[in-house]
Design a protein around this motif. Structure first.
Motif, PDB file in Angstrom:
ATOM      1  N   SER A   1       0.845  -1.211   0.000  1.00 59.90           N
ATOM      2  CA  SER A   1       0.000   0.000   0.000  1.00 59.90           C
ATOM      3  C   SER A   1       0.873   1.250   0.000  1.00 59.90           C
ATOM      4  O   SER A   1       0.544   2.256  -0.633  1.00 59.90           O
ATOM      5  CB  SER A   1      -0.942  -0.002   1.204  1.00 59.90           C
ATOM      6  N   ASP A   2       2.011   1.192   0.722  1.00 57.52           N
ATOM      7  CA  ASP A   2       2.944   2.322   0.723  1.00 57.52           C
ATOM      8  C   ASP A   2       3.535   2.535  -0.668  1.00 57.52           C
ATOM      9  O   ASP A   2       3.705   3.673  -1.126  1.00 57.52           O
ATOM     10  CB  ASP A   2       4.086   2.087   1.719  1.00 57.52           C
ATOM     11  N   LEU A   3       3.847   1.438  -1.344  1.00 55.36           N
ATOM     12  CA  LEU A   3       4.396   1.526  -2.695  1.00 55.36           C
ATOM     13  C   LEU A   3       3.384   2.141  -3.647  1.00 55.36           C
ATOM     14  O   LEU A   3       3.711   3.035  -4.440  1.00 55.36           O
ATOM     15  CB  LEU A   3       4.799   0.139  -3.190  1.00 55.36           C
ATOM     16  N   ARG A   4       2.128   1.677  -3.535  1.00 53.31           N
ATOM     17  CA  ARG A   4       1.071   2.233  -4.385  1.00 53.31           C
ATOM     18  C   ARG A   4       0.880   3.716  -4.106  1.00 53.31           C
ATOM     19  O   ARG A   4       0.709   4.523  -5.030  1.00 53.31           O
ATOM     20  CB  ARG A   4      -0.240   1.483  -4.166  1.00 53.31           C
ATOM     21  N   ASP A   5       0.910   4.114  -2.832  1.00 55.09           N
ATOM     22  CA  ASP A   5       0.750   5.519  -2.474  1.00 55.09           C
ATOM     23  C   ASP A   5       1.864   6.369  -3.085  1.00 55.09           C
ATOM     24  O   ASP A   5       1.623   7.499  -3.528  1.00 55.09           O
ATOM     25  CB  ASP A   5       0.747   5.687  -0.950  1.00 55.09           C
TER      26      ASP A   5
ATOM     27  N   GLU B   1       1.097   6.760  -6.713  1.00 55.91           N
ATOM     28  CA  GLU B   1      -0.024   7.687  -6.881  1.00 55.91           C
ATOM     29  C   GLU B   1       0.433   9.133  -6.697  1.00 55.91           C
ATOM     30  O   GLU B   1       0.020  10.031  -7.436  1.00 55.91           O
ATOM     31  CB  GLU B   1      -1.131   7.356  -5.885  1.00 55.91           C
ATOM     32  N   ARG B   2       1.276   9.342  -5.703  1.00 57.39           N
ATOM     33  CA  ARG B   2       1.775  10.693  -5.441  1.00 57.39           C
ATOM     34  C   ARG B   2       2.586  11.219  -6.624  1.00 57.39           C
ATOM     35  O   ARG B   2       2.434  12.377  -7.036  1.00 57.39           O
ATOM     36  CB  ARG B   2       2.633  10.694  -4.177  1.00 57.39           C
ATOM     37  N   ALA B   3       3.423  10.355  -7.183  1.00 60.80           N
ATOM     38  CA  ALA B   3       4.234  10.752  -8.326  1.00 60.80           C
ATOM     39  C   ALA B   3       3.361  11.023  -9.552  1.00 60.80           C
ATOM     40  O   ALA B   3       3.576  12.011 -10.274  1.00 60.80           O
ATOM     41  CB  ALA B   3       5.262   9.666  -8.638  1.00 60.80           C
ATOM     42  N   ARG B   4       2.387  10.152  -9.780  1.00 56.83           N
ATOM     43  CA  ARG B   4       1.497  10.343 -10.929  1.00 56.83           C
ATOM     44  C   ARG B   4       0.737  11.650 -10.802  1.00 56.83           C
ATOM     45  O   ARG B   4       0.613  12.419 -11.769  1.00 56.83           O
ATOM     46  CB  ARG B   4       0.516   9.176 -11.040  1.00 56.83           C
ATOM     47  N   ALA B   5       0.200  11.937  -9.609  1.00 50.28           N
ATOM     48  CA  ALA B   5      -0.561  13.164  -9.390  1.00 50.28           C
ATOM     49  C   ALA B   5       0.306  14.399  -9.602  1.00 50.28           C
ATOM     50  O   ALA B   5      -0.149  15.400 -10.182  1.00 50.28           O
ATOM     51  CB  ALA B   5      -1.142  13.165  -7.975  1.00 50.28           C
ATOM     52  N   ALA B   6       1.562  14.321  -9.171  1.00 51.75           N
ATOM     53  CA  ALA B   6       2.467  15.459  -9.350  1.00 51.75           C
ATOM     54  C   ALA B   6       2.746  15.701 -10.826  1.00 51.75           C
ATOM     55  O   ALA B   6       2.738  16.844 -11.296  1.00 51.75           O
ATOM     56  CB  ALA B   6       3.777  15.200  -8.601  1.00 51.75           C
TER      57      ALA B   6
END
Length: 287
Positions: free
Chosen positions: A266-270, A273-278
């Motif tokens: 879940s940490d890896l997915r987060d 997700e954070r990188a994609r959103a940025a």
């Protein structure tokens, strides 16, 4: 202008010569490259009007001299043209690092000449040589000028106007800020691309890996086809900034490794997700 000299007839120098001709900004464009073949090709392709036998010959009588050489050769190029400079001659460069260039200018002249303008066009491809040059390369692209404390405003304005005439969008910033920004957006990515391709190429299964690579691999590694000599010079010239960022990147990779080894999916997915959103948030600003 009556005469512009371009020292270094690679992708950037050749493209600028083409663009200047298309914009009718010079009566005569003189080029010089230490590789005679590049000069010969530049004449054949109509990139320059004259292929000079030396940098000094190209610079003689030029109102504007553009240094388009690897950044570690800046001082050498400056020494080559120094004797040909008139009182009003403007000299500019296209190097990807600016603090090192200004340091070289200072070492050659003993001061920062008012009519030297440090510049960096944010344009290019993984190709090199004058045959790869394109007159439209700078159209719509950003050019960074980094004025120094002794800067002559009229020289700065002349260089700005030249870049604008070929379709570029000109911005100004401090040299140190420039180097920090481009260490992050350009220099470190090249280091990572070279390292990744080299890692795969040394694997026993390399003959299977590369034929099965897809579009994502091509996109990620495209810049590893860039000139190794040029990027060696750039990284060396800006190694303080690049090293700092590389250390941070290594720390990030170690965190990702710890997540995978620890089953923290879940940490890896987060993190993904954070990188994609940025990237999506800033995508419209990426040229």
């Amino acid at each position: 202008m009556k005469r512009i000299a371009v020292i270094g007839l690679g992708l950037i120098g050749g493209s600028l010569a083409r663009a200047v001709r298309q914009a009718a900004q010079a009566d005569v464009i003189v080029g010089y490259d230490p590789d005679p073949e590049q000069g010969r090709r530049a004449i054949e392709l109509g990139v320059v009007d004259i292929a000079a036998a030396s940098a000094a010959e190209a610079a003689a009588g030029a109102e504007l001299i553009v240094l388009s050489v690897p950044v570690l050769h800046t001082a050498e190029a400056l020494r080559s043209v120094r004797g040909a400079l008139g009182a009003d001659t403007i000299v500019t460069d296209v190097g990807s690092t600016k603090s090192s260039v200004l340091a070289d200018v200072l070492s050659v002249f003993g001061e920062l000449p008012p009519r030297f303008v440090a510049g960096h066009p944010i344009a290019g491809t993984e190709k090199s040589g004058v045959a790869a040059s394109k007159g439209e390369l700078f159209r719509g692209r950003r050019v960074v000028l980094t004025p120094h404390p002794n800067q002559d405003p009229s020289a700065l304005q002349t260089v700005r106007a030249l870049w604008e005439s070929v379709g570029s969008r000109v911005v100004e910033m401090d040299a140190a800020r420039h180097d920090a920004i481009f260490a992050a957006t350009s220099h470190l990515p090249h280091v990572l691309a070279y390292a990744f391709v080299d890692l795969l190429a040394r694997m026993d299964t390399a003959d299977e890996i590369f034929p099965n690579a897809g579009g994502g691999f091509r996109d990620f590694t495209r810049i590893a086809s860039s000139s190794p000599e040029m990027w060696h010079d750039i990284v060396r010239a800006n190694h303080v900034q690049v090293s700092r960022l590389l250390e941070q990147q290594i720390g990030e990779l170690q965190e990702l490794l710890a997540m995978m080894k620890g089953g923290r999916w879940s940490d890896l997915r987060d993190r993904f997700e954070r990188a994609r959103a940025a990237r999506e948030r800033h995508l419209s600003q990426i040229e």
